[in-house]
Design an enzyme around this catalytic site. Structure first.
Site, PDB file in Angstrom:
ATOM      1  N   GLU A 247      -2.028  25.799   5.531  1.00 42.23           N
ATOM      2  CA  GLU A 247      -1.068  25.612   3.706  1.00 42.23           C
ATOM      3  C   GLU A 247      -1.486  27.436   3.642  1.00 42.23           C
ATOM      4  OE1 GLU A 247      -4.133  24.142   5.220  1.00 42.23           O
ATOM      5  OE2 GLU A 247      -4.870  23.414   3.530  1.00 42.23           O
TER       6      GLU A 247
ATOM      7  N   CYS B  95      -9.606  22.824   2.271  1.00 39.52           N
ATOM      8  CA  CYS B  95     -10.810  23.017   2.023  1.00 39.52           C
ATOM      9  C   CYS B  95     -11.169  23.804   0.943  1.00 39.52           C
ATOM     10  CB  CYS B  95     -10.777  23.260   3.293  1.00 39.52           C
ATOM     11  SG  CYS B  95     -10.888  24.975   3.946  1.00 39.52           S
TER      12      CYS B  95
ATOM     13  N   SER C  50      -2.285   4.682  45.691  1.00 38.33           N
ATOM     14  CA  SER C  50      -1.280   4.984  44.365  1.00 38.33           C
ATOM     15  C   SER C  50      -0.762   6.484  44.415  1.00 38.33           C
ATOM     16  CB  SER C  50      -2.370   4.586  43.275  1.00 38.33           C
ATOM     17  OG  SER C  50      -3.159   6.073  43.133  1.00 38.33           O
TER      18      SER C  50
ATOM     19  N   ARG D 220      -3.209  17.885  30.188  1.00 38.41           N
ATOM     20  CA  ARG D 220      -5.327  18.313  31.615  1.00 38.41           C
ATOM     21  C   ARG D 220      -4.777  20.241  31.262  1.00 38.41           C
ATOM     22  NH1 ARG D 220      -4.427  17.024  38.041  1.00 38.41           N
ATOM     23  NH2 ARG D 220      -4.333  15.122  37.513  1.00 38.41           N
TER      24      ARG D 220
ATOM     25  N   THR E  36     -12.041   6.438  41.843  1.00 38.30           N
ATOM     26  CA  THR E  36     -11.089   8.069  41.952  1.00 38.30           C
ATOM     27  C   THR E  36     -10.793   8.633  43.194  1.00 38.30           C
ATOM     28  OG1 THR E  36      -9.918   7.034  40.246  1.00 38.30           O
ATOM     29  CG2 THR E  36      -9.317   9.300  41.280  1.00 38.30           C
TER      30      THR E  36
ATOM     31  N   ARG F 254      -2.456  22.126  36.769  1.00 34.67           N
ATOM     32  CA  ARG F 254      -1.820  22.774  37.564  1.00 34.67           C
ATOM     33  C   ARG F 254      -0.351  23.506  36.943  1.00 34.67           C
ATOM     34  NH1 ARG F 254      -4.383  19.867  40.585  1.00 34.67           N
ATOM     35  NH2 ARG F 254      -2.442  18.372  41.790  1.00 34.67           N
TER      36      ARG F 254
ATOM     37  N   GLU G  86      -8.664   9.675  33.494  1.00 27.76           N
ATOM     38  CA  GLU G  86      -7.750   9.522  34.751  1.00 27.76           C
ATOM     39  C   GLU G  86      -8.456   8.737  35.640  1.00 27.76           C
ATOM     40  OE1 GLU G  86      -5.079  12.316  36.138  1.00 27.76           O
ATOM     41  OE2 GLU G  86      -5.451  13.838  34.505  1.00 27.76           O
TER      42      GLU G  86
ATOM     43  N   LEU H 111     -12.386   2.859  33.550  1.00 27.09           N
ATOM     44  CA  LEU H 111     -11.839   2.269  32.914  1.00 27.09           C
ATOM     45  C   LEU H 111     -12.506   1.167  31.464  1.00 27.09           C
ATOM     46  CD1 LEU H 111      -9.523   3.258  30.784  1.00 27.09           C
ATOM     47  CD2 LEU H 111      -7.413   1.980  33.272  1.00 27.09           C
TER      48      LEU H 111
HETATM   49  N1  LIG Z   1      -2.424   4.915  38.947  1.00 28.86           N
HETATM   50  C1  LIG Z   1      -3.430   5.358  38.133  1.00 28.86           C
HETATM   51  O1  LIG Z   1      -2.983   6.207  37.289  1.00 28.86           O
HETATM   52  C2  LIG Z   1      -4.693   5.682  38.749  1.00 28.86           C
HETATM   53  C3  LIG Z   1      -5.748   6.862  38.557  1.00 28.86           C
HETATM   54  C4  LIG Z   1      -6.526   6.686  38.066  1.00 28.86           C
HETATM   55  C5  LIG Z   1      -7.088   6.071  39.909  1.00 28.86           C
HETATM   56  N2  LIG Z   1      -6.482   4.596  40.424  1.00 28.86           N
HETATM   57  C6  LIG Z   1      -6.546   4.087  41.584  1.00 28.86           C
HETATM   58  O2  LIG Z   1      -7.830   3.092  40.845  1.00 28.86           O
HETATM   59  C7  LIG Z   1      -8.632   3.512  42.216  1.00 28.86           C
HETATM   60  C8  LIG Z   1      -9.824   3.185  42.602  1.00 28.86           C
HETATM   61  O3  LIG Z   1     -10.460   2.174  41.020  1.00 28.86           O
HETATM   62  P1  LIG Z   1     -11.557   2.395  41.294  1.00 28.86           P
HETATM   63  O4  LIG Z   1     -12.124   1.166  39.878  1.00 28.86           O
HETATM   64  O5  LIG Z   1     -12.320   1.730  42.189  1.00 28.86           O
HETATM   65  O6  LIG Z   1     -12.768   3.276  40.295  1.00 28.86           O
HETATM   66  P2  LIG Z   1     -13.000   4.555  39.309  1.00 28.86           P
HETATM   67  O7  LIG Z   1     -12.895   3.837  37.942  1.00 28.86           O
HETATM   68  O8  LIG Z   1     -12.033   5.730  39.238  1.00 28.86           O
HETATM   69  O9  LIG Z   1     -14.937   4.805  39.398  1.00 28.86           O
HETATM   70  C9  LIG Z   1     -15.203   3.500  39.867  1.00 28.86           C
HETATM   71  C10 LIG Z   1     -16.566   3.878  39.663  1.00 28.86           C
HETATM   72  O10 LIG Z   1     -17.746   4.403  38.377  1.00 28.86           O
HETATM   73  C11 LIG Z   1     -18.771   3.333  38.001  1.00 28.86           C
HETATM   74  N3  LIG Z   1     -19.228   3.033  36.874  1.00 28.86           N
HETATM   75  C12 LIG Z   1     -17.995   2.433  36.421  1.00 28.86           C
HETATM   76  N4  LIG Z   1     -18.867   2.399  35.339  1.00 28.86           N
HETATM   77  C13 LIG Z   1     -20.017   2.777  35.425  1.00 28.86           C
HETATM   78  C14 LIG Z   1     -21.284   3.098  34.131  1.00 28.86           C
HETATM   79  N5  LIG Z   1     -21.168   1.718  33.783  1.00 28.86           N
HETATM   80  N6  LIG Z   1     -21.956   3.491  35.568  1.00 28.86           N
HETATM   81  C15 LIG Z   1     -22.491   3.902  36.407  1.00 28.86           C
HETATM   82  N7  LIG Z   1     -21.157   4.049  37.005  1.00 28.86           N
HETATM   83  C16 LIG Z   1     -20.316   3.579  36.694  1.00 28.86           C
HETATM   84  C17 LIG Z   1     -18.081   2.077  39.684  1.00 28.86           C
HETATM   85  O11 LIG Z   1     -20.036   1.708  40.007  1.00 28.86           O
HETATM   86  P3  LIG Z   1     -20.136   0.960  40.359  1.00 28.86           P
HETATM   87  O12 LIG Z   1     -19.119   0.112  41.277  1.00 28.86           O
HETATM   88  O13 LIG Z   1     -21.963   0.424  40.009  1.00 28.86           O
HETATM   89  O14 LIG Z   1     -19.475  -0.621  39.540  1.00 28.86           O
HETATM   90  C18 LIG Z   1     -17.424   2.920  40.084  1.00 28.86           C
HETATM   91  O15 LIG Z   1     -18.215   2.943  41.725  1.00 28.86           O
HETATM   92  C19 LIG Z   1      -7.678   3.770  43.629  1.00 28.86           C
HETATM   93  O16 LIG Z   1      -7.600   3.254  44.499  1.00 28.86           O
HETATM   94  C20 LIG Z   1      -7.258   4.956  42.826  1.00 28.86           C
HETATM   95  O17 LIG Z   1      -5.657   5.621  43.346  1.00 28.86           O
HETATM   96  C21 LIG Z   1      -4.771   4.681  39.876  1.00 28.86           C
END
Ligand SMILES: NC(=O)c1ccc[n+]([C@@H]2O[C@H](COP(=O)([O-])OP(=O)(O)OC[C@H]3O[C@@H](n4cnc5c(N)ncnc54)[C@H](OP(=O)(O)O)[C@@H]3O)[C@@H](O)[C@H]2O)c1
Length: 375
Positions: A61, A84, A175, A191, A203, A214, A302, A308
């Site tokens: 404003e 404000c 991926s 980012r 991941t 970047r 990410e 997630l």
């Molecule tokens: N296309 C896309 O946009 C995209 C983006 C990112 C990743 N990806 C893909 O996703 C895949 C990886 O997936 P992901 O599920 O293995 O990886 P992630 O979600 O990056 O990480 C999972 C890890 O986080 C831990 N975790 C989650 N919540 C937790 C909590 N509350 N306390 C403690 N630990 C926690 C899990 O532990 P636990 O093992 O104990 O459960 C697991 O070890 C890859 O293939 C990657 O390429 C794709």
């Protein structure tokens, strides 16, 4: 249409314009809210369109009043947030409005911060006509600020790229790349506008990302935050190799190997050792600590389905940005964006509200707000 309806549509259109301008402050103004303002003279001619440009700088404003000058005598301000009344880092906006001789102020949303609110009453008491509209785009602009105030945690935006059949990686975890280079450029720019980028160890093991901004001119340097409960991060990972480019926090469980904690601290990593809640990290507390310790106000997630899904379960995702790429994997064992939920009916799904649809070359970007009551 009645005169009143035409007036309302006119007010909403000017607030929409103010909201579009406000977004230019993203990455510059946080933890303040993004705010936009349109000033019109007594004949309704637009004489200024401004936004809050940087944290600690003048509010929208005040900039509009400066830009419009004497043309604002008897004119109107359309502003997305209640002006404000407090001194803060800049003077109260209400004083500037009174000095400018404005006759009407139209407000998109009231200020949820008790220290700053009261502008409506103050301006009305001074004889200015004030209308408060529950303006949708103004509410969306304010949502991150409301989350920070009410939950003492950052605003969390989850981003993922998926195929048309809803897979974010192949069954082997590959991926790169589902989305186009144009979409990935957009992610890099985003980012550079947030305080932190959050990922999980899954991941890191699969993709070995750097998670730095970047492309474009970054407005801030995001802290990389990794959830790695047992500190499995490889010592030759890209995250550790780029410690000089952006800070890194690793959240682990308190009982993660102490020698790994020490080794990572020696490399300059901020190791956040957290107590176990049912043998997991309490992600809400982790986000609150990041907010309190590092002033993190916005987070871009990410991650894969593991992190997630945990974040959604904790009610800590506010917004989802889904890039849909024109390909079908057709593999029921390919990686989905989420896992672990077993709703019996479609009604049992997590509620989302579609906010934006963008075409990015061959990809489509869908932006959703997560509805409350999902966790
Ligand atoms: N296309 C896309 O946009 C995209 C983006 C990112 C990743 N990806 C893909 O996703 C895949 C990886 O997936 P992901 O599920 O293995 O990886 P992630 O979600 O990056 O990480 C999972 C890890 O986080 C831990 N975790 C989650 N919540 C937790 C909590 N509350 N306390 C403690 N630990 C926690 C899990 O532990 P636990 O093992 O104990 O459960 C697991 O070890 C890859 O293939 C990657 O390429 C794709």
């Amino acid at each position: 249409m009645t005169g009143t309806m035409i007036e309302l549509e006119h007010d909403l259109a000017l607030l929409d314009r103010a909201a579009r301008c406000a977004v230019r402050g993203h990455g510059h103004v946080e933890p303040n809210p993004m705010v936009g303002c349109v000033a019109t003279d007594m004949d309704g001619v637009v004489v200024a369109v401004t936004h809050h440009q940087r944290y600690g700088g003048p509010h929208a404003e005040v900039l509009a009043i400066e830009m419009a000058g004497a043309r604002l005598q008897g004119g109107t301000l359309h502003v997305t947030l209640e002006p404000c009344t407090h001194e803060g880092q800049t003077g109260p906006c209400t004083s500037a409005i009174l000095d400018a001789g404005v006759s009407r102020v139209v407000i998109g949303q009231r200020d949820p911060n008790p220290d700053a609110s009261g502008g409506v009453e103050l301006l009305r008491a001074a004889g200015i006509e004030v209308d408060v509209l529950d303006h949708e785009a103004s509410r969306l602009l304010l949502s991150p600020h409301v989350i920070r105030l009410q939950q003492q945690r950052p605003w969390v935006q989850a981003k993922w790229a998926q195929t048309v059949d809803g897979r974010i990686a192949t069954r082997s975890g590959q991926s790169r790349w589902i989305s186009s280079s144009r979409s990935r450029g957009m992610v890099h720019r985003q980012r550079g506008r947030v305080d932190a980028i959050l990922t999980g160890i899954g991941t890191v093991m699969n993709d070995d990302p750097r998670l730095t901004a970047r492309q474009g001119r970054p407005r801030r340097t995001p802290r990389r935050v990794l959830v790695d409960p047992r500190l499995d991060i490889p010592m030759d990972s890209a995250l550790l190799a780029t410690m000089d480019e952006a800070p890194l926090t690793i959240a682990c469980l308190e009982d993660a190997p102490p020698e790994r904690q020490d080794a990572l601290r020696k490399l300059g990593v901020d190791v956040l050792a957290l107590p176990a809640h049912e043998s997991r990290i309490d992600l809400r507390s982790m986000l609150q600590l990041l907010h309190a310790n590092h002033g993190i106000s916005t987070v871009l997630v990410e991650a894969g389905p593991g992190l997630l899904s945990s974040l959604l379960e904790a009610g800590c995702v506010d917004e989802a940005c889904v890039f849909i790429a024109p390909t079908l994997l057709g593999d029921e064992d390919a990686t989905p964006p989420l896992k672990g939920r077993t709703p019996e009916t479609v009604d049992g799904g997590l509620g989302m509200a579609l906010q934006q649809v963008h075409r990015r070359g061959e990809d489509v970007l869908l932006r959703y707000g997560m509805l409350p009551g999902n966790s």
